[in-house]
Design an enzyme around this catalytic site. Structure first.
Site, PDB file in Angstrom:
ATOM      1  N   SER A 130      47.995  56.093  21.949  1.00 10.76           N
ATOM      2  CA  SER A 130      47.788  57.431  21.584  1.00 10.76           C
ATOM      3  C   SER A 130      46.817  57.570  20.160  1.00 10.76           C
ATOM      4  CB  SER A 130      48.835  58.260  21.376  1.00 10.76           C
ATOM      5  OG  SER A 130      48.846  59.387  20.820  1.00 10.76           O
ATOM      6  N   TYR A 142      57.214  59.861  16.871  1.00  8.06           N
ATOM      7  CA  TYR A 142      56.452  59.523  18.187  1.00  8.06           C
ATOM      8  C   TYR A 142      55.132  58.712  17.541  1.00  8.06           C
ATOM      9  CZ  TYR A 142      52.983  60.143  21.861  1.00  8.06           C
ATOM     10  OH  TYR A 142      52.050  59.909  22.889  1.00  8.06           O
TER      11      TYR A 142
END
Length: 226
Positions: A130, A142
């Site tokens: 990501s 995250y």
């Protein structure tokens, strides 16, 4: 392909099947996997295997299924992942465990299970990271899991140089999938990549010529700065 019943994983699997690949897809929901296969007409080259991406027994079984059905393994894609959309100080640690296990342990388990077969074919590994694994975001747990994936990709690449196995980290920015379904307040108003575009990018990484190892791809929608 882990986490292949929807979103980026499903889009990538569709493209691979369209290109003549035979594909094994895993996911936690057997119902979602069966619906995905049925939507494609249950093609002969697709095998769906329900299982948790962080469960080494389930992952080894999926790799074994690929070898039994197709006789070889040319590439793996560690795609399964999710976010709890909370932060240090105001989040629920009960949900962090599954996120960390899926996002971090999952890719490790897949690589470990697949390595013997990939060494035989001099195959390829794609880890779906990501943008959050390249930029710092205060309190973002995250993001911390995706930083771990960024580090894992380079560690694995370095370890496998003499094996002829390619390792690519694909780090997308905002992508319109069911990823945001659990986000408080709903889907943010911003520019998004499509899952199909991400699938196209992953397939591009997997189909590079022999001897070419594309290491890191950071891909954002054109309207996204961070």
């Amino acid at each position: 392909m882990t986490g292949g019943g929807s979103g980026i994983g499903a889009a990538t699997a569709r493209r691979l099947l369209g290109g003549g690949y035979r594909v094994v897809v895993t996911g936690r929901s057997g119902e979602k996997l069966r619906a995905f296969a049925a939507g494609l007409g249950d093609p002969e080259g697709l095998v769906v295997v329900p299982g948790d991406a962080a469960d080494h027994v389930a992952v080894r079984a999926a790799v074994g299924e690929a070898l039994e059905r197709f006789g070889r393994l040319d590439c793996v894609v560690a795609n399964a992942g999710f976010a709890t959309f909370d932060e240090l100080g105001d989040g629920d640690p009960a949900g962090w465990r599954d996120m960390v296990l899926t996002n971090v342990l999952g890719p490790m388990v897949l690589i470990d299970a697949a390595l013997p077969a990939l060494r035989e074919t001099k195959g390829r590994i794609v880890l779906v990271g990501s943008v959050a694994g390249h930029v710092y975001s205060p309190g973002n747990i995250y993001g911390a899991t995706k930083w771990a994936v960024t580090g894992l990709a380079e560690n694995v690449r370095g370890a496998l140089i003499d094996d002829g196995i390619g390792v690519t980290l694909v780090s997308p920015g905002a992508t319109r999938t069911d990823f945001f379904d659990a986000m408080p307040g709903g889907v943010p108003d911003r520019d998004y990549l499509s899952a199909d575009k991400l699938g196209e990018t992953i397939v591009w990484a997997l189909t590079q010529p022999e001897g070419v190892d594309v290491n890191t791809i950071v891909i954002r929608p054109t309207g996204m700065f961070v």
